[in-house]
Design a protein around this motif. Structure first.
Motif, PDB file in Angstrom:
ATOM      1  N   LYS A  81     -65.520 -30.925  16.702  1.00  0.00           N
ATOM      2  CA  LYS A  81     -64.646 -30.333  15.760  1.00  0.00           C
ATOM      3  C   LYS A  81     -63.565 -31.540  15.300  1.00  0.00           C
ATOM      4  O   LYS A  81     -63.398 -31.963  14.238  1.00  0.00           O
TER       5      LYS A  81
ATOM      6  N   SER B 175     -61.385 -16.956  27.024  1.00  0.00           N
ATOM      7  CA  SER B 175     -61.153 -18.093  26.460  1.00  0.00           C
ATOM      8  C   SER B 175     -62.378 -18.944  26.542  1.00  0.00           C
ATOM      9  O   SER B 175     -62.513 -20.026  26.099  1.00  0.00           O
TER      10      SER B 175
ATOM     11  N   ASN C 109     -53.717 -28.250  14.928  1.00  0.00           N
ATOM     12  CA  ASN C 109     -53.729 -26.870  15.603  1.00  0.00           C
ATOM     13  C   ASN C 109     -54.796 -26.565  16.465  1.00  0.00           C
ATOM     14  O   ASN C 109     -54.528 -26.033  17.463  1.00  0.00           O
ATOM     15  N   ILE C 110     -55.784 -27.321  16.366  1.00  0.00           N
ATOM     16  CA  ILE C 110     -57.026 -27.039  17.186  1.00  0.00           C
ATOM     17  C   ILE C 110     -56.697 -27.576  18.571  1.00  0.00           C
ATOM     18  O   ILE C 110     -56.941 -27.227  19.626  1.00  0.00           O
TER      19      ILE C 110
ATOM     20  N   THR D 199     -55.945 -16.673  18.921  1.00  0.00           N
ATOM     21  CA  THR D 199     -57.163 -16.520  18.639  1.00  0.00           C
ATOM     22  C   THR D 199     -57.840 -17.320  17.796  1.00  0.00           C
ATOM     23  O   THR D 199     -59.060 -18.024  17.815  1.00  0.00           O
ATOM     24  N   ASP D 200     -57.056 -17.436  16.710  1.00  0.00           N
ATOM     25  CA  ASP D 200     -57.474 -18.201  15.532  1.00  0.00           C
ATOM     26  C   ASP D 200     -56.425 -19.247  15.354  1.00  0.00           C
ATOM     27  O   ASP D 200     -55.292 -19.344  14.800  1.00  0.00           O
ATOM     28  N   PRO D 201     -56.612 -20.929  15.613  1.00  0.00           N
ATOM     29  CA  PRO D 201     -55.833 -21.680  15.436  1.00  0.00           C
ATOM     30  C   PRO D 201     -55.270 -22.101  13.927  1.00  0.00           C
ATOM     31  O   PRO D 201     -54.144 -22.577  13.723  1.00  0.00           O
ATOM     32  N   LYS D 202     -55.973 -21.490  12.911  1.00  0.00           N
ATOM     33  CA  LYS D 202     -55.540 -21.572  11.728  1.00  0.00           C
ATOM     34  C   LYS D 202     -54.195 -20.609  11.314  1.00  0.00           C
ATOM     35  O   LYS D 202     -53.503 -20.899  10.338  1.00  0.00           O
ATOM     36  N   THR D 203     -54.022 -19.716  12.214  1.00  0.00           N
ATOM     37  CA  THR D 203     -52.877 -18.852  12.172  1.00  0.00           C
ATOM     38  C   THR D 203     -51.645 -19.307  12.429  1.00  0.00           C
ATOM     39  O   THR D 203     -50.459 -18.894  12.442  1.00  0.00           O
TER      40      THR D 203
ATOM     41  N   ASN E 153     -53.896 -25.813  20.269  1.00  0.00           N
ATOM     42  CA  ASN E 153     -54.429 -24.288  20.959  1.00  0.00           C
ATOM     43  C   ASN E 153     -55.302 -24.769  22.300  1.00  0.00           C
ATOM     44  O   ASN E 153     -55.169 -23.819  22.953  1.00  0.00           O
TER      45      ASN E 153
ATOM     46  N   ASP F  84     -55.078 -28.742  10.184  1.00  0.00           N
ATOM     47  CA  ASP F  84     -56.155 -28.159  11.168  1.00  0.00           C
ATOM     48  C   ASP F  84     -56.382 -28.750  12.451  1.00  0.00           C
ATOM     49  O   ASP F  84     -56.694 -28.210  13.403  1.00  0.00           O
TER      50      ASP F  84
END
Length: 385
Positions: A145, A127, A185-186, A200-204, A189, A182
């Motif tokens: 971000k 990670s 989630n970032i 792996t992908d915060p968008k999921t 995560n 978004d």
């Protein structure tokens, strides 16, 4: 010699009596003459292990409830004593059962500790949070971000405030479901990665996943993160921004307000991005969507984040700022798009012909709609005439 021997024996007896009396008066284990030293029984290994586990559990509880500056990792279970004992019995069938049990008890703690250390090192390496330097770099990326999304949300909020209350609500809900989700989630995560539960992908991350991850967080961050999560289902950007600032402060993420120059640059970059996208697009509905976003920004000097279903709201706003002819072209193009979509939804001989005819007509009008959005000076010239 006999007298001396007798005196010596008597002296030793007197000395023993004196020591026994001293032991009694001092509250020791003796009870006067002839008292014996009491020998305490040593603790068994099971008892020692039980006490150690209780102390460790108490330390974990106190650390989890009081440590606001740093979250404690949840321990990964390895094997129970019984499971280790079963493995040993399979590998060592000739050994005494009591010996195997004692060996399993002795191995349980060091094996569990080693397993957790290896699991943690593997996770942190994958990670990007292993060393102090890499973790610092990861935190810096997170801050960039979050700041980028936070600034865009605030800029888009300015745009939606130009609409009527009902339209504001629709635009706010869309903003909450997209950019605001978004950034949530970032942040979630990143916190979950410290508990070795990140994706792996915060968008999921879905709503259900978000709720589950939040429920596993330490108390000091759970409540602020849950408030941020709840704000996404509302209709007010102010509530989200307030919750976001609380979470950012708890996670030591500094939110840097952009100055006027930086904001102007961001608005300009967004406009350029819309222009490039519109120049490549040929699908009529998408062309109309991009065109009205671009025209709104040119006339109001602020950005708006709107889904396709809100295009009529933006066209209604543009009516006060565009020449009648240009606004009529937008309304006509919008009506044709709606008719074309309905014709495609109900297939049939007549409707298919209508859909084909409407599609041909729309593609003929696309260059004119693009021209209105990409060359706004033309609109102002016609208005003067």
């Amino acid at each position: 010699l006999e007298d001396m021997a007798a005196g010596g024996k008597g002296g030793k007896k007197d000395e023993r009596r004196k020591k026994a009396a001293e032991g009694k008066t001092s509250g020791g284990g003796g009870s006067g003459y002839g008292a014996r030293e009491v020998k305490t029984k040593g603790k068994s290994k099971k008892q020692k292990r039980r006490e150690a586990e209780e102390e460790e559990a108490a330390a974990t509880k106190s650390s989890g409830s009081g440590g606001h500056s740093r979250a404690r990792h949840q321990d990964l279970p390895f094997m129970t004593v019984e499971e280790i004992e079963n493995v040993l019995q399979e590998k060592l069938p000739d050994c005494d059962e009591g010996f195997v049990t004692e060996l399993a008890e002795d191995l349980h703690r060091p094996l569990t500790k080693s397993y957790q250390e290896v699991a943690k090192s593997v996770f942190l390496a994958s990670s990007g949070g292993g060393s102090g330097a890499s973790r610092k770099e990861t935190h810096r990326d997170l801050q960039e971000k979050v700041n980028g999304l936070w600034t865009n949300v605030k800029l888009f909020e300015k745009g939606l405030k130009l609409f009527e209350e009902e339209a504001q609500t629709q635009l706010a809900k869309h903003l909450l479901k997209t950019l605001c989700t978004d950034v949530t989630n970032i942040l979630l995560n990143f916190v979950a990665s410290e508990q070795m539960m990140s994706v792996t992908d915060p968008k999921t991350i879905t709503i259900e996943m978000r709720s589950k991850l939040i429920s596993s967080l330490p108390e000091h961050i759970k409540e602020p993160m849950n408030r941020l999560h709840t704000s996404l289902a509302g209709k007010h950007i102010d509530e989200f921004l307030s919750a976001l600032e609380t979470v950012a402060e708890e996670m030591q993420v500094m939110l840097k307000k952009a100055d006027k120059k930086k904001e102007r640059q961001l608005v300009f970059n967004h406009r350029q991005s819309l222009c490039e996208e519109l120049g490549r697009e040929e699908e009529p509905a998408a062309v109309l969507h991009l065109a009205v976003l671009l025209m709104f920004q040119h006339l109001s000097h602020v950005m708006v984040h709107a889904p396709g279903r809100c295009v009529p709201l933006i066209i209604g706003y543009l009516e006060q700022h565009l020449p009648r002819e240009q606004h009529a072209k937008l309304v006509n193009f919008q009506d044709l798009v709606i008719q074309c979509v309905k014709a495609k939804q109900h297939p049939g001989d007549d409707t298919e012909k209508d859909a084909d005819n409407l599609t041909t007509m729309l593609h003929r009008l696309v260059p004119d709609i693009k021209d209105m959005a990409l060359k706004p000076r033309k609109a102002s010239t016609e208005q003067e005439d």
